[in-house]
Design an enzyme around this catalytic site. Structure first.
Site, PDB file in Angstrom:
ATOM      1  N   THR A  37      -1.074  14.691  22.767  1.00 37.01           N
ATOM      2  CA  THR A  37       0.347  14.767  22.417  1.00 37.01           C
ATOM      3  C   THR A  37       0.660  15.850  21.394  1.00 37.01           C
ATOM      4  O   THR A  37       1.818  16.225  21.223  1.00 37.01           O
ATOM      5  CB  THR A  37       0.833  13.421  21.837  1.00 37.01           C
ATOM      6  OG1 THR A  37       0.119  13.140  20.623  1.00 37.01           O
ATOM      7  CG2 THR A  37       0.615  12.288  22.834  1.00 37.01           C
ATOM      8  N   CYS A  69      -0.139   3.503  12.357  1.00 36.51           N
ATOM      9  CA  CYS A  69       0.951   3.852  13.270  1.00 36.51           C
ATOM     10  C   CYS A  69       1.164   2.750  14.310  1.00 36.51           C
ATOM     11  O   CYS A  69       0.197   2.265  14.922  1.00 36.51           O
ATOM     12  CB  CYS A  69       0.651   5.168  13.968  1.00 36.51           C
ATOM     13  SG  CYS A  69       2.019   5.748  15.005  1.00 36.51           S
ATOM     14  N   ARG A  77       1.695  18.164  14.738  1.00 31.68           N
ATOM     15  CA  ARG A  77       2.949  17.910  14.032  1.00 31.68           C
ATOM     16  C   ARG A  77       3.021  16.441  13.593  1.00 31.68           C
ATOM     17  O   ARG A  77       2.422  15.564  14.228  1.00 31.68           O
ATOM     18  CB  ARG A  77       4.150  18.259  14.910  1.00 31.68           C
ATOM     19  CG  ARG A  77       4.284  17.451  16.182  1.00 31.68           C
ATOM     20  CD  ARG A  77       5.453  17.974  17.027  1.00 31.68           C
ATOM     21  NE  ARG A  77       5.697  17.146  18.204  1.00 31.68           N
ATOM     22  CZ  ARG A  77       5.064  17.294  19.354  1.00 31.68           C
ATOM     23  NH1 ARG A  77       4.135  18.233  19.472  1.00 31.68           N
ATOM     24  NH2 ARG A  77       5.334  16.519  20.386  1.00 31.68           N
ATOM     25  N   CYS A 132       3.963  12.608  13.025  1.00 37.12           N
ATOM     26  CA  CYS A 132       4.543  11.557  13.858  1.00 37.12           C
ATOM     27  C   CYS A 132       5.888  11.106  13.283  1.00 37.12           C
ATOM     28  O   CYS A 132       6.033  10.956  12.066  1.00 37.12           O
ATOM     29  CB  CYS A 132       3.584  10.375  13.916  1.00 37.12           C
ATOM     30  SG  CYS A 132       4.203   8.941  14.809  1.00 37.12           S
ATOM     31  N   CYS A 137       5.336   6.775  12.359  1.00 35.99           N
ATOM     32  CA  CYS A 137       4.608   6.286  11.171  1.00 35.99           C
ATOM     33  C   CYS A 137       4.868   7.126   9.929  1.00 35.99           C
ATOM     34  O   CYS A 137       4.473   6.747   8.833  1.00 35.99           O
ATOM     35  CB  CYS A 137       3.114   6.206  11.445  1.00 35.99           C
ATOM     36  SG  CYS A 137       2.305   7.800  11.764  1.00 35.99           S
ATOM     37  N   TRP A 192     -11.955  12.193 -30.119  1.00 35.39           N
ATOM     38  CA  TRP A 192     -11.230  11.010 -29.627  1.00 35.39           C
ATOM     39  C   TRP A 192      -9.848  11.415 -29.119  1.00 35.39           C
ATOM     40  O   TRP A 192      -9.449  11.083 -28.003  1.00 35.39           O
ATOM     41  CB  TRP A 192     -11.097   9.992 -30.761  1.00 35.39           C
ATOM     42  CG  TRP A 192     -10.713   8.601 -30.313  1.00 35.39           C
ATOM     43  CD1 TRP A 192     -11.530   7.524 -30.212  1.00 35.39           C
ATOM     44  CD2 TRP A 192      -9.403   8.150 -29.905  1.00 35.39           C
ATOM     45  NE1 TRP A 192     -10.826   6.427 -29.757  1.00 35.39           N
ATOM     46  CE2 TRP A 192      -9.525   6.788 -29.554  1.00 35.39           C
ATOM     47  CE3 TRP A 192      -8.167   8.751 -29.781  1.00 35.39           C
ATOM     48  CZ2 TRP A 192      -8.444   6.021 -29.105  1.00 35.39           C
ATOM     49  CZ3 TRP A 192      -7.084   7.995 -29.317  1.00 35.39           C
ATOM     50  CH2 TRP A 192      -7.229   6.646 -28.992  1.00 35.39           C
ATOM     51  N   TYR A 227      -8.242  11.446 -25.332  1.00 32.97           N
ATOM     52  CA  TYR A 227      -7.035  10.678 -25.067  1.00 32.97           C
ATOM     53  C   TYR A 227      -5.963  11.554 -24.405  1.00 32.97           C
ATOM     54  O   TYR A 227      -5.302  11.148 -23.441  1.00 32.97           O
ATOM     55  CB  TYR A 227      -6.500  10.084 -26.364  1.00 32.97           C
ATOM     56  CG  TYR A 227      -5.231   9.298 -26.177  1.00 32.97           C
ATOM     57  CD1 TYR A 227      -5.272   8.030 -25.631  1.00 32.97           C
ATOM     58  CD2 TYR A 227      -3.999   9.844 -26.511  1.00 32.97           C
ATOM     59  CE1 TYR A 227      -4.105   7.305 -25.433  1.00 32.97           C
ATOM     60  CE2 TYR A 227      -2.831   9.133 -26.317  1.00 32.97           C
ATOM     61  CZ  TYR A 227      -2.886   7.863 -25.775  1.00 32.97           C
ATOM     62  OH  TYR A 227      -1.734   7.158 -25.566  1.00 32.97           O
ATOM     63  N   ASP A 255     -14.341   4.518 -29.844  1.00 33.22           N
ATOM     64  CA  ASP A 255     -13.193   3.636 -29.930  1.00 33.22           C
ATOM     65  C   ASP A 255     -13.639   2.219 -30.320  1.00 33.22           C
ATOM     66  O   ASP A 255     -14.482   1.610 -29.644  1.00 33.22           O
ATOM     67  CB  ASP A 255     -12.463   3.602 -28.587  1.00 33.22           C
ATOM     68  CG  ASP A 255     -11.153   2.845 -28.660  1.00 33.22           C
ATOM     69  OD1 ASP A 255     -10.137   3.484 -28.945  1.00 33.22           O
ATOM     70  OD2 ASP A 255     -11.160   1.622 -28.446  1.00 33.22           O
TER      71      ASP A 255
END
Length: 498
Positions: free
Chosen positions: A30, A38, A63, A65, A68, A419, A423, A439
């Site tokens: 297709t 899907c 291409r 769908c 879905c 530290w 972070y 920590d």
């Protein structure tokens, strides 16, 4: 592809949602590519090709769908943990790096040649950087066509196409018809002040934990949480607007209402929201990565959808981290509130009452202004130095080649230690492997018979958690918070989370 053809086909036959976004099925009979979920009749195995990303499918000539809707799939984790350079490049592409500049400029930002970048993309993503950027534009445009009533010219602009003509050409090539035929309704007179989009994630998602984390750190005037909804004033380049985000658990998505005067900034806003709410995470990969540790396994069972909250902007995260040094979360949030009130630009006409401030630009950071907030001199100097460095180097917070290089780069800034650098990398740069062995909260959470591990012992133990150490940090912080009496002395391990 790390998944075998047999696994992919069995997942397709079962329409197994656990594999949604992990691969796409290209149907040779297709010319269409689909998600594993899907609802269409499953194709024969001999007509199936399985690829790791939507970009790989489109570059191969397939291409999307219409049933879905691949643009609604969670982000593909195919390249997660495999190439830091590719992850950095994908982040920049999401922010529009290839909308105006070419692949050479992107490669230069990453510190490598364009040929090497193309090779890395074909190895880890299955498509070229330009194909990834094109797919991002197409899928965002398709989402806007389905979920909004924007005029077609605005859809083209908002999804990163350089012109309406190019927009029409791409859709004609992919679908054999113009973009307007995909909508099914007219929208030429649409004048809405906001866009509402779904931002999918891979379940489970612990929205309550995310809200609780952000609620304790909201800065008055800049952001707030109203019931189950997060609101914030935003700035992207010269564009000023606001966002509101709430959870749609039935759709495995967040619902984002975006108010923005310049639609060209929309891709950047979406990319920032995905980072802020950590929508790219793959809970199954994280569970496999850190769940083997007997101390972490029950924490993962308790909160399987826990994410690492990001930040709107790395500079903002860095400022808030420095403000939080040596003080509690609540005290740091109050300091950030005073900073925004004193230096933040006031904006009017916002949708949410009380939100009327932007986070200050680095130009506003002067020593006298910062000291007036009641900040110690050393920390004021650190903030001024950070702002000055960011003004001089707008790409100061670009990710480096690896985490160690990123941390070393941040530690070279005044007032930023290891530290704080980790972070900033964890929340500002979404480094999934950032870790904080010094920590106190982590050490408390992993104490055995009253004996806390040393930073060296903790670092050695965490080697087995790579590349998901940041998620281990979040689980251990939650475990510590559940067992620790909240007081300023006990909060030190969580102090710079402001």
């Amino acid at each position: 592809m790390t998944l075998s053809t047999d696994i992919c086909y069995q997942a397709l036959l079962a329409r197994d949602a656990r594999y949604d976004g992990r691969f796409f099925t290209c149907v040779t009979s297709t010319g269409i590519y689909c998600r594993p979920i899907c609802p269409a009749l499953a194709p024969k195995l001999e007509n199936c090709r399985f690829v790791a990303s939507a970009a790989a499918a489109q570059e191969a000539g397939f291409r999307p769908c219409l049933r879905c809707r691949p643009e609604s799939a969670p982000a593909s984790p195919a390249w997660a943990g495999t190439s830091t350079t590719v992850k950095r490049a994908l982040r920049l592409i999401d922010e529009g790096a290839l909308d105006n500049d070419g692949i050479e400029a992107l490669a230069d930002r990453l510190g490598l040649g364009s040929r090497q970048l193309r090779r890395l993309f074909h190895r880890h993503v299955g498509a070229s950087p330009l194909a990834v950027a094109q797919t991002r534009r197409v899928l965002l445009a398709k989402q806007l066509l389905h979920e909004t009533e924007l005029p077609l010219a605005d859809v083209a602009l908002a999804s990163g196409f350089g012109s309406v003509r190019r927009f029409n050409e791409v859709f004609q090539h992919l679908y054999g018809r113009g973009p307007g035929t995909l909508r099914g309704r007219r929208a030429e007179l649409y004048q809405a002040a906001e866009l509402t989009l779904r931002l999918p994630y891979r379940p489970p998602y612990d929205w309550q934990a995310m809200l609780a984390f952000l609620a304790r750190r909201t800065i008055p005037g800049l952001e707030c949480i109203d019931g189950e909804c997060y609101h914030r004033v935003i700035r992207v380049g010269e564009a000023i607007g606001s966002v509101s985000v709430m959870h749609l658990p039935a759709d495995n998505a967040l619902h984002a209402s975006i108010r923005l005067p310049e639609l060209a900034a929309l891709p950047s806003v979406i990319a920032r929201l995905r980072r802020l709410f950590d929508l790219q995470a793959d809970p199954e990969a994280i569970r496999l990565g850190i769940g083997r540790d007997p101390a972490l396994a029950p924490l993962l069972d308790r909160r399987p959808g826990l994410r690492v909250p990001g930040g709107w902007d790395p500079f903002e995260v860095a400022v808030r981290a420095i403000l939080g040094q040596q003080v509690s979360v609540d005290a740091a949030t109050r300091l950030a509130g005073r900073l925004v009130e004193r230096l933040g630009e006031r904006v009017a006409g916002q949708e949410v009452p009380g939100l009327d401030r932007l986070f200050p630009l680095p130009e506003r950071f002067t020593f006298d202004e910062i000291r007036a907030l009641g900040m110690p001199g050393a920390r004021a100097n650190a903030l001024v130095g950070l702002a000055s460095a960011y003004r001089e180097r707008p790409r100061l917070f670009d990710r480096r080649q690896d985490l160690d290089e990123t941390v070393d780069h941040l530690c070279a800034l005044p007032g930023i230690g290891e530290w704080t650098a980790h972070y900033i990398a964890m929340r500002g740069l979404q480094e999934s492997d950032a870790f904080l062995p010094s920590d106190v909260a982590l050490q408390r959470a992993l104490a055995e018979q009253g004996q806390r591990p040393t930073p060296r012992e903790l670092l050695a133990r965490a080697e087995a958690w790579r590349p998901w150490r940041a998620y281990a940090v979040m689980h251990l912080w939650h475990a510590d918070a559940a067992t620790t009496v909240a007081n300023p002395q006990q909060e030190r391990g969580d102090a710079t989370l402001a």
